[in-house]
Scaffold this motif. Sequence first.
Motif, PDB file in Angstrom:
ATOM      1  N   MET A 298     -22.636 -26.807 -23.677  1.00  0.00           N
ATOM      2  CA  MET A 298     -24.216 -26.746 -24.012  1.00  0.00           C
ATOM      3  C   MET A 298     -24.480 -27.534 -25.064  1.00  0.00           C
ATOM      4  N   ARG A 299     -25.381 -28.555 -24.930  1.00  0.00           N
ATOM      5  CA  ARG A 299     -25.850 -29.353 -26.035  1.00  0.00           C
ATOM      6  C   ARG A 299     -27.043 -29.268 -26.893  1.00  0.00           C
ATOM      7  N   SER A 300     -27.777 -28.261 -26.427  1.00  0.00           N
ATOM      8  CA  SER A 300     -28.995 -28.004 -27.027  1.00  0.00           C
ATOM      9  C   SER A 300     -29.305 -26.436 -26.746  1.00  0.00           C
ATOM     10  N   LEU A 301     -30.421 -25.929 -27.530  1.00  0.00           N
ATOM     11  CA  LEU A 301     -30.937 -24.698 -27.198  1.00  0.00           C
ATOM     12  C   LEU A 301     -31.444 -24.445 -25.942  1.00  0.00           C
ATOM     13  N   ASN A 302     -32.190 -25.610 -25.455  1.00  0.00           N
ATOM     14  CA  ASN A 302     -32.830 -25.679 -23.981  1.00  0.00           C
ATOM     15  C   ASN A 302     -31.589 -25.450 -23.177  1.00  0.00           C
ATOM     16  N   ASP A 303     -30.613 -26.098 -23.358  1.00  0.00           N
ATOM     17  CA  ASP A 303     -29.430 -26.131 -22.265  1.00  0.00           C
ATOM     18  C   ASP A 303     -29.169 -24.395 -22.081  1.00  0.00           C
ATOM     19  N   ILE A 304     -28.815 -23.853 -23.417  1.00  0.00           N
ATOM     20  CA  ILE A 304     -28.332 -22.472 -23.258  1.00  0.00           C
ATOM     21  C   ILE A 304     -29.336 -21.535 -22.460  1.00  0.00           C
ATOM     22  N   VAL A 305     -30.508 -21.638 -22.707  1.00  0.00           N
ATOM     23  CA  VAL A 305     -31.378 -20.982 -22.096  1.00  0.00           C
ATOM     24  C   VAL A 305     -31.751 -21.308 -20.626  1.00  0.00           C
ATOM     25  N   SER A 306     -31.836 -22.620 -20.227  1.00  0.00           N
ATOM     26  CA  SER A 306     -31.938 -23.036 -19.016  1.00  0.00           C
ATOM     27  C   SER A 306     -30.700 -22.979 -17.906  1.00  0.00           C
ATOM     28  N   ARG A 307     -29.535 -22.846 -18.557  1.00  0.00           N
ATOM     29  CA  ARG A 307     -28.260 -22.842 -17.757  1.00  0.00           C
ATOM     30  C   ARG A 307     -27.749 -21.433 -18.017  1.00  0.00           C
TER      31      ARG A 307
ATOM     32  N   THR B 105     -17.058 -17.607 -27.094  1.00  0.00           N
ATOM     33  CA  THR B 105     -17.913 -18.859 -27.330  1.00  0.00           C
ATOM     34  C   THR B 105     -19.311 -18.517 -26.128  1.00  0.00           C
ATOM     35  N   PHE B 106     -18.947 -18.332 -25.000  1.00  0.00           N
ATOM     36  CA  PHE B 106     -19.860 -18.354 -24.100  1.00  0.00           C
ATOM     37  C   PHE B 106     -20.660 -16.885 -24.207  1.00  0.00           C
ATOM     38  N   ASP B 107     -19.919 -15.919 -24.678  1.00  0.00           N
ATOM     39  CA  ASP B 107     -20.612 -14.750 -24.966  1.00  0.00           C
ATOM     40  C   ASP B 107     -21.672 -15.091 -26.073  1.00  0.00           C
ATOM     41  N   SER B 108     -21.473 -15.381 -27.129  1.00  0.00           N
ATOM     42  CA  SER B 108     -22.270 -16.048 -28.158  1.00  0.00           C
ATOM     43  C   SER B 108     -23.466 -16.630 -27.659  1.00  0.00           C
ATOM     44  N   SER B 109     -23.186 -17.779 -26.655  1.00  0.00           N
ATOM     45  CA  SER B 109     -24.283 -18.572 -25.894  1.00  0.00           C
ATOM     46  C   SER B 109     -25.201 -17.459 -25.183  1.00  0.00           C
ATOM     47  N   LEU B 110     -24.721 -16.498 -24.429  1.00  0.00           N
ATOM     48  CA  LEU B 110     -25.439 -15.746 -23.708  1.00  0.00           C
ATOM     49  C   LEU B 110     -26.355 -14.732 -24.620  1.00  0.00           C
ATOM     50  N   LYS B 111     -25.868 -14.437 -25.852  1.00  0.00           N
ATOM     51  CA  LYS B 111     -26.409 -13.642 -26.732  1.00  0.00           C
ATOM     52  C   LYS B 111     -27.642 -14.488 -26.992  1.00  0.00           C
TER      53      LYS B 111
ATOM     54  N   ALA C 262     -29.331 -16.847 -25.380  1.00  0.00           N
ATOM     55  CA  ALA C 262     -30.270 -16.788 -24.193  1.00  0.00           C
ATOM     56  C   ALA C 262     -31.037 -15.745 -24.077  1.00  0.00           C
ATOM     57  N   ASP C 263     -30.141 -14.468 -24.187  1.00  0.00           N
ATOM     58  CA  ASP C 263     -30.933 -13.320 -24.123  1.00  0.00           C
ATOM     59  C   ASP C 263     -31.970 -12.930 -25.208  1.00  0.00           C
ATOM     60  N   TYR C 264     -31.562 -13.384 -26.517  1.00  0.00           N
ATOM     61  CA  TYR C 264     -32.546 -13.374 -27.325  1.00  0.00           C
ATOM     62  C   TYR C 264     -33.889 -14.057 -27.278  1.00  0.00           C
ATOM     63  N   VAL C 265     -33.578 -15.254 -26.867  1.00  0.00           N
ATOM     64  CA  VAL C 265     -34.730 -16.001 -26.466  1.00  0.00           C
ATOM     65  C   VAL C 265     -35.633 -15.649 -25.657  1.00  0.00           C
ATOM     66  N   GLU C 266     -34.960 -15.153 -24.573  1.00  0.00           N
ATOM     67  CA  GLU C 266     -35.873 -14.608 -23.446  1.00  0.00           C
ATOM     68  C   GLU C 266     -36.631 -13.525 -23.869  1.00  0.00           C
ATOM     69  N   ALA C 267     -35.905 -12.492 -24.836  1.00  0.00           N
ATOM     70  CA  ALA C 267     -36.752 -11.253 -25.330  1.00  0.00           C
ATOM     71  C   ALA C 267     -37.662 -11.704 -26.100  1.00  0.00           C
TER      72      ALA C 267
ATOM     73  N   GLN D 115     -25.424 -19.528 -35.774  1.00  0.00           N
ATOM     74  CA  GLN D 115     -24.326 -19.939 -36.824  1.00  0.00           C
ATOM     75  C   GLN D 115     -23.124 -19.201 -35.972  1.00  0.00           C
ATOM     76  N   ASP D 116     -23.339 -18.014 -35.566  1.00  0.00           N
ATOM     77  CA  ASP D 116     -22.242 -17.479 -34.780  1.00  0.00           C
ATOM     78  C   ASP D 116     -21.573 -18.321 -33.866  1.00  0.00           C
ATOM     79  N   LEU D 117     -22.730 -18.858 -33.065  1.00  0.00           N
ATOM     80  CA  LEU D 117     -21.987 -19.914 -32.017  1.00  0.00           C
ATOM     81  C   LEU D 117     -21.245 -21.085 -32.454  1.00  0.00           C
ATOM     82  N   ASN D 118     -21.527 -21.831 -33.771  1.00  0.00           N
ATOM     83  CA  ASN D 118     -21.020 -22.784 -34.304  1.00  0.00           C
ATOM     84  C   ASN D 118     -19.608 -22.245 -34.858  1.00  0.00           C
TER      85      ASN D 118
END
Length: 233
Positions: free
Chosen positions: A93-102, A169-175, A177-182, A210-213
Amino acid sequence: MKSLFRPFVALIAALPLVLAACGDKEPEQRAAFTQFLQTRIVDKPGVRVPKLTDEEKKSFGDYAAQYAVITDFNAGMDASVKPLSGIMQKGAMRSLNDIVSRRDDLKTVQAALNDMNTSLKEQQAKADAARAQLKQPEDLKVVYDKAYEKTVSLPADTFRDVLPQLNATFDSSLKIADYVEAHKSQIEISGPIVKVKDPAVQDELNKLLQDLNTQAKQVQQAQTRLQAVMLGR
């Protein structure tokens, strides 16, 4: 008459023992196998599991089957982890948009990593069970144990430590994505630009990022550790 046959009978009785002693190649086979394990595996850097030549198989005798415990595991491990590179590319994932859309891609990657971890665990258990059944003289066992640790236990344990770190790492990304959706009413994403209306939402989103980083840095360390084990660097 009985006394005449006694020496002959004694010779016949002793003959099989003499033949068995002369035909026993186990010491030579054990020495050849032990030397192979020491020089071709234990003394070499990284995980090296050479394929036996026909001549080597013959020189090892029944001990060739003991080597198969190591080679069978490594063949299974290689097959299990072969998709790892493609999985990591899919989950990049290279951007926040990637995380949300994928988001679905992230779930697919996690499922694949879980399957990989389960497969490795099963293969290691199978190899350990086979190893426990081996009958080995102590001089061979000492060297075999070192070779087994280097080519089975260590790489399997390392992979099984690294895979959960990747998954975290992918758990952090999903969190994220869920937060942005909410909170999509508060968050506007336009390409690389992210605008957040509520400061509290922005603070929480920054914490998640930051947690993802942090997780990403741990993944890099895990990959370095795995490379050190597999290549001996």
